[in-house]
Design an enzyme around this catalytic site. Structure first.
Site, PDB file in Angstrom:
ATOM      1  N   HIS A 263      39.572  40.968  40.807  1.00 30.88           N
ATOM      2  CA  HIS A 263      40.452  39.842  40.489  1.00 30.88           C
ATOM      3  C   HIS A 263      41.260  39.454  41.711  1.00 30.88           C
ATOM      4  O   HIS A 263      41.647  40.316  42.504  1.00 30.88           O
ATOM      5  CB  HIS A 263      41.402  40.210  39.334  1.00 30.88           C
ATOM      6  CG  HIS A 263      41.981  39.011  38.681  1.00 30.88           C
ATOM      7  ND1 HIS A 263      43.106  38.382  39.171  1.00 30.88           N
ATOM      8  CD2 HIS A 263      41.563  38.295  37.613  1.00 30.88           C
ATOM      9  CE1 HIS A 263      43.351  37.336  38.410  1.00 30.88           C
ATOM     10  NE2 HIS A 263      42.437  37.255  37.464  1.00 30.88           N
ATOM     11  N   ASP A 320      36.891  38.809  31.692  1.00 28.22           N
ATOM     12  CA  ASP A 320      35.535  38.398  31.325  1.00 28.22           C
ATOM     13  C   ASP A 320      34.613  39.572  31.056  1.00 28.22           C
ATOM     14  O   ASP A 320      33.623  39.445  30.331  1.00 28.22           O
ATOM     15  CB  ASP A 320      34.936  37.520  32.438  1.00 28.22           C
ATOM     16  CG  ASP A 320      35.763  36.271  32.635  1.00 28.22           C
ATOM     17  OD1 ASP A 320      35.935  35.539  31.664  1.00 28.22           O
ATOM     18  OD2 ASP A 320      36.265  36.052  33.758  1.00 28.22           O
TER      19      ASP A 320
END
Ligand SMILES: CC(C)(COP(=O)(O)OP(=O)(O)OC[C@H]1O[C@@H](n2cnc3c(N)ncnc32)[C@H](O)[C@@H]1OP(=O)(O)O)[C@@H](O)C(=O)NCCC(=O)NCCS
Length: 393
Positions: A263, A320
């Site tokens: 991320h 996700d």
């Protein structure tokens, strides 16, 4: 800004471009806050509707305010007939995110307050967008299969109504509640790529729908919301793989990414992923399909081990990684997964669009207009000599 701080060619990582009062992330500690409230508290005690109100209005609603807001959303759910007519003529193999992006300007055409630029009118536009995006996604999925779109049911919650309009069956209460939590968890995430796209577009004084359409486009990419589709592809590919650690090793040694991990801001596990992981395990048990959460867990462990060998200790599952198996267990087709993300994120996008338009976190509105250093051909300020086409070799 201090001199010599490198801000170009780094995707604006760490560069403060605006102030916001909407959400906050502590990437080191894995904390996400909407309007002051921890995401964990909201996931356990709030609902997507209440959270959408919080994001748009800045405060938690009273019972009356929440009832009014929910009623307005429910009343705005129907998709204008001309949009459904258009869907019938669009290529059935079109990607749902392209359909969604193309549909947002169609919603604009149906908005009676399109050019009214007050805060109140923009909140009403946000309500119409939040209300209609699930119907667009459900209607497209049915039309592409040759089925008739289904009308919304006003007694169903936002999440339950979406599943009804998609699958033609009212979902059980646990699934509806879980999808509602998924929507709440995805509703906002500070200045991510799609939110920044929305804000940049409306900083030109373009209307809310123009901003949201840009957000949908940005979200579709596989480094952003499109990652959940790639995660599902990976799970499918690994369904019968015996040696997950070897697969992960191969993947990384070939310079490929493990989708759903890493991320730009979080340097630890994404706080939303923790909820989704637990949800996936619970749903796997409920449906007797535990192989999916187990497979995700095996990939996570193998990837973390492999990253550690390279000294990368900050690449962890993001939202996700665990939303894909959850949506799969809910019976949602893989290519709709990013559209589910959009159904939720429209709440955050609209809140940011309003904040941008009305300079709610800064002194006055400002048009985004960054600069790029010119690295191309340069012949001095007089410009290069223009050769007629016949004279060019
Ligand atoms: C989201 C993402 C773009 C953030 O990346 P970032 O940390 O800001 O910056 P980078 O992409 O440059 O990553 C830094 C390094 O870690 C590596 N890395 C990051 N995520 C990785 C992953 N999922 N698999 C393998 N390597 C990864 C990069 O290759 C890069 O290596 P390098 O220094 O040798 O070039 C990145 O983690 C990624 O592509 N993840 C997969 C896609 C995804 O899940 N996106 C959804 C995000 S919510």
């Amino acid at each position: 800004m201090a001199e010599n701080v490198r801000v170009k060619n780094i995707g604006l990582r760490g560069v403060m471009v605006a102030d916001t009062k909407i959400s906050f992330i502590d990437g080191e500690k894995g904390i996400l806050i909407y309007r002051g409230y921890r995401i964990e508290e909201l996931a356990q005690r709030s609902s997507f509707m209440e959270t959408a109100y919080l994001l748009l209005q800045g405060i938690l609603p009273s019972t009356r305010q929440l009832e009014d807001f929910s009623r307005e959303v429910i009343e705005a759910r129907s998709i204008p007939g001309f949009i459904l007519e258009s869907f019938r003529r669009w290529p059935k193999e079109a990607h749902p995110m392209d359909i969604l992006q193309a549909s947002i300007p169609l919603l604009a055409m149906a908005d009676p307050e399109l050019s009214t630029e007050t805060r109140e009118a923009n909140v009403r536009k946000a309500i119409r967008i939040i209300a209609r995006v699930p119907g667009l996604v459900g209607a497209w999925d049915r039309i592409r299969q040759g089925l008739e779109p289904l009308p919304p049911k006003s007694h169903l919650s936002h999440a339950a109504n979406f599943l009804w309009q998609l699958q033609g069956v009212e979902p059980d209460a646990e699934i509806a509640r879980d999808l509602d939590t998924c929507l709440l968890l995805h509703a906002d995430h500070t200045f991510n790529a799609s939110t920044f796209a929305c804000r940049e577009v409306v900083s030109t004084q373009a209307h809310m729908y123009a901003g949201v359409a840009a957000g949908v486009g940005a979200l579709s990419g596989s480094l952003h919301g499109g990652a959940n589709v790639q995660v599902m592809k990976m799970l499918r590919e690994l369904e019968s793989e015996k040696d997950i650690p070897a697969w992960v090793k191969r993947q990384l040694s070939q310079g490929r990414k493990i989708m759903g991990m890493g991320h730009a801001v979080y340097k630890t596990m994404d706080p939303r992923a923790k909820f989704l992981k637990e949800m996936g395990q619970r749903l796997g048990k409920k449906f007797g399909r535990e192989k999916w959460p187990q497979l995700s867990d095996q990939i996570e462990k193998a990837a973390i081990e492999e990253f550690a060998k390279e000294g990368r200790t900050t690449i962890r599952p993001n939202v996700d990684f665990y939303s894909a198996p959850v949506y799969h267990l809910m019976g949602i087709p893989a290519d709709l997964m990013t559209a589910i993300f959009a159904m939720s994120r429209v709440a955050g996008w609209c809140a940011h669009i309003i904040e941008e338009k009305f300079a709610e976190a800064q002194e006055k509105p400002a048009l985004y207009r960054p600069e790029a250093e010119y690295m191309g051909q340069y012949c001095g300020l007089m410009g290069c000599t223009y050769e007629p086409i016949q004279a060019r070799s």
